[in-house]
Design an enzyme around this catalytic site. Structure first.
Site, PDB file in Angstrom:
ATOM      1  CE  LYS A  35      -2.564  -2.029   3.363  1.00 24.80           C
ATOM      2  NZ  LYS A  35      -3.373  -2.063   4.597  1.00 24.80           N
ATOM      3  N   GLY A  36       2.131   1.143   0.283  1.00 26.40           N
ATOM      4  CA  GLY A  36       2.962   2.329   0.466  1.00 26.40           C
ATOM      5  C   GLY A  36       2.966   3.288  -0.710  1.00 26.40           C
ATOM      6  CD  GLU A  97       8.306  -0.292  -3.012  1.00 27.61           C
ATOM      7  OE1 GLU A  97       7.382   0.423  -2.584  1.00 27.61           O
ATOM      8  OE2 GLU A  97       8.781  -1.218  -2.352  1.00 27.61           O
ATOM      9  CG  ASP A  98       6.682   2.855   0.029  1.00 28.64           C
ATOM     10  OD1 ASP A  98       7.508   2.042  -0.442  1.00 28.64           O
ATOM     11  OD2 ASP A  98       6.017   2.603   1.050  1.00 28.64           O
ATOM     12  CG  ASP A 101      15.580   0.508   5.049  1.00 29.29           C
ATOM     13  OD1 ASP A 101      16.750   0.951   5.070  1.00 29.29           O
ATOM     14  OD2 ASP A 101      15.007   0.066   6.061  1.00 29.29           O
ATOM     15  CE  LYS A 129      14.742   3.799   5.953  1.00 30.07           C
ATOM     16  NZ  LYS A 129      13.694   3.755   7.004  1.00 30.07           N
ATOM     17  CG  PHE A 150       9.966   3.838  10.482  1.00 22.29           C
ATOM     18  CD1 PHE A 150      10.372   2.682   9.829  1.00 22.29           C
ATOM     19  CD2 PHE A 150       8.614   4.147  10.521  1.00 22.29           C
ATOM     20  CE1 PHE A 150       9.440   1.835   9.224  1.00 22.29           C
ATOM     21  CE2 PHE A 150       7.680   3.306   9.911  1.00 22.29           C
ATOM     22  CZ  PHE A 150       8.097   2.157   9.271  1.00 22.29           C
ATOM     23  CB  VAL A 151      10.089   8.667   6.809  1.00 26.48           C
ATOM     24  CG1 VAL A 151      11.410   9.315   7.179  1.00 26.48           C
ATOM     25  CG2 VAL A 151      10.276   7.700   5.646  1.00 26.48           C
ATOM     26  CG  ASP A 157       2.170   1.453   7.187  1.00 24.10           C
ATOM     27  OD1 ASP A 157       3.022   1.242   6.299  1.00 24.10           O
ATOM     28  OD2 ASP A 157       1.814   0.575   8.000  1.00 24.10           O
ATOM     29  NE  ARG A 163      -1.184   2.197   4.662  1.00 17.71           N
ATOM     30  CZ  ARG A 163      -0.106   1.453   4.478  1.00 17.71           C
ATOM     31  NH1 ARG A 163       0.901   1.925   3.772  1.00 17.71           N
ATOM     32  NH2 ARG A 163      -0.040   0.242   4.965  1.00 17.71           N
TER      33      ARG A 163
HETATM   34  P1  IMP Z   1      13.407  -2.812   1.968  1.00 19.13           P
HETATM   35  O1  IMP Z   1      13.129  -4.197   1.450  1.00 19.13           O
HETATM   36  O2  IMP Z   1      14.165  -2.810   3.260  1.00 19.13           O
HETATM   37  O3  IMP Z   1      14.031  -1.913   0.946  1.00 19.13           O
HETATM   38  O4  IMP Z   1      12.015  -2.240   2.420  1.00 19.13           O
HETATM   39  C1  IMP Z   1      11.228  -1.562   1.600  1.00 19.13           C
HETATM   40  C2  IMP Z   1       9.803  -1.526   2.122  1.00 19.13           C
HETATM   41  O5  IMP Z   1       9.742  -1.363   3.537  1.00 19.13           O
HETATM   42  C3  IMP Z   1       9.154  -0.330   1.525  1.00 19.13           C
HETATM   43  O6  IMP Z   1       8.416  -0.697   0.400  1.00 19.13           O
HETATM   44  C4  IMP Z   1       8.275   0.188   2.636  1.00 19.13           C
HETATM   45  O7  IMP Z   1       6.976  -0.325   2.491  1.00 19.13           O
HETATM   46  C5  IMP Z   1       8.893  -0.309   3.907  1.00 19.13           C
HETATM   47  N1  IMP Z   1       9.701   0.756   4.568  1.00 19.13           N
HETATM   48  C6  IMP Z   1      11.056   0.890   4.576  1.00 19.13           C
HETATM   49  N2  IMP Z   1      11.451   1.969   5.270  1.00 19.13           N
HETATM   50  C7  IMP Z   1      10.307   2.547   5.714  1.00 19.13           C
HETATM   51  C8  IMP Z   1      10.039   3.745   6.490  1.00 19.13           C
HETATM   52  O8  IMP Z   1      10.933   4.506   6.918  1.00 19.13           O
HETATM   53  N3  IMP Z   1       8.721   4.012   6.720  1.00 19.13           N
HETATM   54  C9  IMP Z   1       7.708   3.228   6.264  1.00 19.13           C
HETATM   55  N4  IMP Z   1       7.913   2.110   5.539  1.00 19.13           N
HETATM   56  C10 IMP Z   1       9.193   1.774   5.260  1.00 19.13           C
HETATM   57 MG    MG Z   2       6.622  -0.207  -0.232  1.00 14.82          MG
END
Ligand code: IMP
Ligand code: MG
Length: 173
Positions: A35-36, A97-98, A101, A129, A150-151, A157, A163
């Site tokens: 949903k991000g 993608e939102d 990380d 990030k 964390f944002v 969310d 959200r």
């Molecule tokens: P990754 O696999 O660690 O890159 O995580 C990516 C997913 O984690 C993103 O699609 C977000 O939905 C969630 N996510 C990562 N960092 C944050 C944050 O700071 N706030 C909210 N959701 C996050």
């Molecule tokens: Mg996401």
């Protein structure tokens, strides 16, 4: 507060301009990762209609992934909750993608979509990030870079809350 509503909208517009420049009026399929990326996908589709050279035909599809569960730390495991129902073969696909990380989610998704043989595959991410990256995933379009906190807001969310904020904030600050 990290980015105001105006800053977020300006970033989305810049992303639309970059995408429009690359695709030069060709049809585009925006594949939002919910949903991000709900908000950024919709606003990007709208912005593409108004920037110079925006895509002639824009379709939107979405998939639903989960990787975080209830925490602010990634579980490292990506689960597909709802897949795209459309054929991606021969299409110009932009994954939206939102935030990236660790990069595990986008990495998983890029491999999955590549297997469906789109004509072109790009990745567009509102927030980068980069501090904790565990993959060298390629991002074609980056909106803004965020610090290692964390944002929330504008689709992002914490346990389903925040959200709906039109701006982006740091949790607990
Ligand atoms: P990754 O696999 O660690 O890159 O995580 C990516 C997913 O984690 C993103 O699609 C977000 O939905 C969630 N996510 C990562 N960092 C944050 C944050 O700071 N706030 C909210 N959701 C996050
Ligand atoms: Mg996401």
């Amino acid at each position: 507060m990290l980015f105001t509503e105006q800053e977020v909208q300006a970033a989305v517009r810049r992303l639309a301009e970059e995408i429009a420049r690359d695709f030069r009026g060709q049809p585009l399929l925006l594949l939002g990762v919910l949903k991000g990326a709900l908000y950024v996908t919709v606003d990007l589709a709208r912005a593409l209609c108004s920037v110079a050279g925006g895509a002639s035909e824009i379709t939107i599809d979405y998939i639903v992934l989960a990787s975080y569960g209830q925490n602010t730390a990634s579980s490292g495991e990506v689960r597909m909750l709802r897949d795209s129902k459309r054929s991606l073969e021969g299409k110009n696909v932009v994954i939206v993608e939102d935030i990236v990380d660790h990069g595990l989610t986008l990495d998983y998704l890029q491999a999955l979509i590549r297997g469906r043989h789109p004509r072109v595959q790009k990745s567009c991410v509102l927030l980068d990030k980069p501090h904790r990256r565990r993959t060298n995933v390629r991002i074609d379009y980056v909106g803004m870079t965020v610090p290692n906190t964390f944002v929330v807001g504008y689709g992002l969310d914490h346990q389903e809350r925040y959200r709906n904020l039109p701006y982006i904030a740091q949790l607990g600050h």
